[in-house]
Write a protein that holds these residues in place. Sequence first.
Motif, short mmCIF file in Angstrom:
data_model
loop_
_atom_site.label_atom_id
_atom_site.label_comp_id
_atom_site.label_asym_id
_atom_site.label_seq_id
_atom_site.Cartn_x
_atom_site.Cartn_y
_atom_site.Cartn_z
N GLY A 190 66.65 10.58 3.32
CA GLY A 190 66.38 11.86 2.67
C GLY A 190 67.48 12.87 2.92
N GLU A 194 61.39 16.97 1.26
CA GLU A 194 60.52 16.17 0.41
C GLU A 194 59.43 17.06 -0.18
N GLY A 195 59.35 17.07 -1.50
CA GLY A 195 58.36 17.92 -2.15
C GLY A 195 58.53 17.90 -3.65
N VAL A 196 57.99 18.91 -4.29
CA VAL A 196 58.03 19.00 -5.75
C VAL A 196 59.47 19.01 -6.26
N ASN A 197 60.33 19.79 -5.63
CA ASN A 197 61.71 19.92 -6.12
C ASN A 197 62.49 18.62 -5.96
N SER A 198 62.34 17.95 -4.82
CA SER A 198 63.06 16.70 -4.63
C SER A 198 62.63 15.66 -5.66
N THR A 199 61.35 15.65 -5.96
CA THR A 199 60.83 14.68 -6.94
C THR A 199 61.35 14.99 -8.34
N SER A 200 61.26 16.26 -8.73
CA SER A 200 61.66 16.63 -10.09
C SER A 200 63.16 16.49 -10.31
N GLY A 202 65.07 14.27 -8.65
CA GLY A 202 65.50 12.91 -8.38
C GLY A 202 66.35 12.77 -7.14
N LYS A 204 66.56 12.22 -2.92
CA LYS A 204 65.78 11.60 -1.85
C LYS A 204 65.30 12.66 -0.86
N GLY A 205 64.01 12.65 -0.59
CA GLY A 205 63.42 13.68 0.24
C GLY A 205 63.20 13.25 1.68
#
Length: 418
Positions: A190, A194-200, A202, A204-205
Amino acid sequence: MTTLLKSATIIDASSPFHKQQKDILITNGFIEKIANSIPAKKEYEVVNYPNLHVSCGWFDTSVSFGEPGFEERETIQNGLLTAAKSGFTAVAITSNTDPIVDSKSAVEFLINKGASSNVDVFPIAALSKNSDGKEMAELYDMKQSGAIAFGDYNKPINNDNLLKIALQYAQNFDGLVLSFPKNNAIAGEGIVNEGVNSTSLGLKGAPALSEHLQIARDLFLLEYTEGKLHIPTISTAKSVQLIKDAKKKGLQVSCSVTPHHLTLTDDELAGFDSNVKVNPPLRTKSDTKALIKGVKDGTIDMITSDHNPIDIENKKLEFSLALDGTIGMESLFGAVHSVLDLETIIEKLTKGPRAVFGLEKTQIAKGAKANITLFNPDELSTFTEEHILSTSKNSAFIDKKLQGKAYGIYANNQLVTK
């Protein structure tokens, strides 16, 4: 040499002149007189800045300069000049050089390089040899040579027993051990929170849990050994609570926080600007609120810039490839003054860190050695690359609004201003 500071508002809770506007006369490095008005003589060096405020000299407890080995990022000479012009009369230099500061000679090199500066240099030596986390370095020898603490910069101590032994051994000479709050196994690859921003985005969180587990382990070991531990640059609400609870139990634990973790969130990642790629990563708004509260209630002992110059070849890259780190001395005061009151900031830059690292107390009083920061707490500005004094320009605060600026310092019988 005699220097006269005119119409300076004194911010020093230990001084009888706290919050009062006074003239301050300094002769041969010592405060000779503090009065409502002191007439200027021809031979005086007169300092008369708009809205001049003064406090005891600021101490930055986590500063990387690169030298030796990474002089292209920053030299000690320019780094100390940057510190002075940014308001710091003392800096603790981290061990992440090449070679690593893990020996008596390496500690003495840093001290000797800073000997002619008016900024005091205090090395934080590596805890383990070559900062590889395997074998404890010669802590006592480095302490005798001038190291004020021991920690592997931005590297967690994965070996539980190494930290236990270090905490026990350092008690023999009142040594302070640092442990970076990250569990590598949980953080994995990561590079952001890790959270909404990392997911949106792309990316690694690394979960906040990686910080919490490491701090919890460190506190268990601290309770067992009854040693003295400093946890640098915490970044989450849960970390604040863990340390607060440990302090209530009477454990000798302290911690610091950076301006970027107090004021910025992982929303900054939207632009994929590698300048905001830091370690620990920027967290959430609820984390910044908890960190601010932790500073105010005394859980967090100090604010540090965690100044870490990175050359353009290693920073201006694709986000995932860029090295972690931001410079921060030039922007520290203006950044934190947007979220904290003046007296709290000064306490976290003076009394707080000096107490934790065992440095001599300072005071603005007649007869005291002049160790003073000069600043304007009210000037508003937008931080740009033109404000950067460091060799490297990797600032997370470029184009951010700041409140307040440092004029410079008077320390070690020298006045240095911008």
